[in-house]
Design an enzyme around this catalytic site. Structure first.
Site, PDB file in Angstrom:
ATOM      1  N   SER A  61       0.962  -1.166   0.085  1.00  0.00           N
ATOM      2  CA  SER A  61      -0.003   0.056  -0.217  1.00  0.00           C
ATOM      3  C   SER A  61       0.973   1.465  -0.092  1.00  0.00           C
ATOM      4  O   SER A  61       2.145   1.140   0.485  1.00  0.00           O
ATOM      5  CB  SER A  61      -0.813   0.172   1.115  1.00  0.00           C
ATOM      6  OG  SER A  61      -1.676  -1.096   1.395  1.00  0.00           O
TER       7      SER A  61
HETATM    8  N1  SAH Z   1      -0.802  -4.725   4.026  1.00  0.00           N
HETATM    9  C1  SAH Z   1      -0.135  -5.202   2.828  1.00  0.00           C
HETATM   10  C2  SAH Z   1      -0.845  -4.738   1.634  1.00  0.00           C
HETATM   11  C3  SAH Z   1      -0.966  -5.878   0.650  1.00  0.00           C
HETATM   12  S1  SAH Z   1      -2.344  -5.773  -0.668  1.00  0.00           S
HETATM   13  C4  SAH Z   1       1.250  -4.542   2.799  1.00  0.00           C
HETATM   14  O1  SAH Z   1       1.751  -3.831   3.681  1.00  0.00           O
HETATM   15  O2  SAH Z   1       2.063  -4.661   1.867  1.00  0.00           O
HETATM   16  C5  SAH Z   1      -3.438  -6.910   0.281  1.00  0.00           C
HETATM   17  C6  SAH Z   1      -3.217  -8.115   0.022  1.00  0.00           C
HETATM   18  O3  SAH Z   1      -4.391  -9.006   0.474  1.00  0.00           O
HETATM   19  C7  SAH Z   1      -2.717  -8.923  -0.900  1.00  0.00           C
HETATM   20  O4  SAH Z   1      -1.448  -9.785  -0.630  1.00  0.00           O
HETATM   21  C8  SAH Z   1      -3.845 -10.057  -1.157  1.00  0.00           C
HETATM   22  O5  SAH Z   1      -3.442 -11.451  -1.510  1.00  0.00           O
HETATM   23  C9  SAH Z   1      -4.301 -10.046   0.158  1.00  0.00           C
HETATM   24  N2  SAH Z   1      -5.818 -10.785   0.215  1.00  0.00           N
HETATM   25  C10 SAH Z   1      -6.993 -10.725  -0.486  1.00  0.00           C
HETATM   26  N3  SAH Z   1      -7.884 -11.402  -0.032  1.00  0.00           N
HETATM   27  C11 SAH Z   1      -7.476 -11.842   1.040  1.00  0.00           C
HETATM   28  C12 SAH Z   1      -8.192 -12.692   2.326  1.00  0.00           C
HETATM   29  N4  SAH Z   1      -9.307 -13.106   2.116  1.00  0.00           N
HETATM   30  N5  SAH Z   1      -7.532 -13.336   3.177  1.00  0.00           N
HETATM   31  C13 SAH Z   1      -6.149 -12.887   3.268  1.00  0.00           C
HETATM   32  N6  SAH Z   1      -5.384 -12.104   2.388  1.00  0.00           N
HETATM   33  C14 SAH Z   1      -6.106 -11.566   1.281  1.00  0.00           C
END
Ligand code: SAH
Length: 213
Positions: A61
């Site tokens: 993000s």
């Molecule tokens: N917090 C992260 C942002 C990653 S983007 C950071 O600091 O880098 C969001 C993430 O949510 C992705 O990696 C995606 O694979 C994950 N995601 C999507 N749906 C999900 C679910 N139901 N359970 C767990 N992770 C999920």
């Protein structure tokens, strides 16, 4: 001078300019090396205020989004926080650096394994799980705060059920193009909801999320 120190200072100065006031958030973000959470060719852009690609078509993000969501969550040291969407692990480490006991769930095995390795290397004790975070992590519930870092079609009830009294859920809700950040607080009377303005996240996929492979 350690790598990217100037860039990191500039990033935090920009966050202040854009209205982030929580000193604990700003302090954690000035300490944590965001460039460790991305790979080439994005390392040199790690302190730009933008989301950047990680594996599996996901993104780390934007720094402003991390700061804003964390400020809305307002986690206190020692509190138990659940994160849905570990991704690169950056948000989880910011929370751990702020003194929280962090639990984080990622659905992609590759990202889960990479983040877990990085936490260990950096010396953070963060509980990790590979699975569908839309159903929460009941084993360790209730949580003082829950932060969802992917866009949800609606607020998953299991997450509301796993909030402690006074606990807060921060989650982007909307369609796949644009979401509003919702902040739900569990009070004695029930749930209180506030909405912040538009953001764009990758989709939350799962039983109580969007359908996906
Ligand atoms: N917090 C992260 C942002 C990653 S983007 C950071 O600091 O880098 C969001 C993430 O949510 C992705 O990696 C995606 O694979 C994950 N995601 C999507 N749906 C999900 C679910 N139901 N359970 C767990 N992770 C999920």
């Amino acid at each position: 001078m350690p790598r990217f120190e100037e860039e990191r200072k500039d990033m935090v100065a920009l966050l202040r300019e854009r209205g982030i006031t929580n000193v604990r958030v700003l302090h954690a973000m000035s300490k944590i090396e965001r460039h460790l959470f991305v790979k080439e060719p994005f390392v040199n852009r790690a302190y730009d205020d933008t989301a950047l690609p990680i594996a599996k078509q996901q993104t780390i993000s934007q720094p402003y989004t991390v700061a804003f969501m964390t400020q809305e969550l307002d986690p206190q040291p020692g509190q138990k926080i659940l994160e849905i969407g570990t991704g690169s692990g950056y948000q989880a480490v910011i929370l751990a650096e702020m003194g929280c006991k962090v639990f984080t769930i990622e659905r992609h095995m590759d990202l889960f394994l990479q983040a877990r390795k990085l936490f260990e290397k950096m010396g953070y004790r963060i509980a990790t799980l590979c699975g569908d975070g839309t159903v929460g992590w009941s084993e360790f519930a209730p949580y003082d705060g829950i932060i969802v870092t992917a866009a949800a079609p609606e607020v998953p009830d299991p997450l509301l059920n796993q909030l402690a009294p006074g606990g807060r859920l921060v989650i982007p809700v909307g369609d796949l193009d644009m979401q509003k950040l919702r902040v739900v607080t569990k009070t004695e009377q029930g749930f209180e909801t506030m909405e912040a303005y538009g953001f764009k996240f990758v989709p939350l996929i799962g039983k109580k999320g969007w359908n996906g492979k």
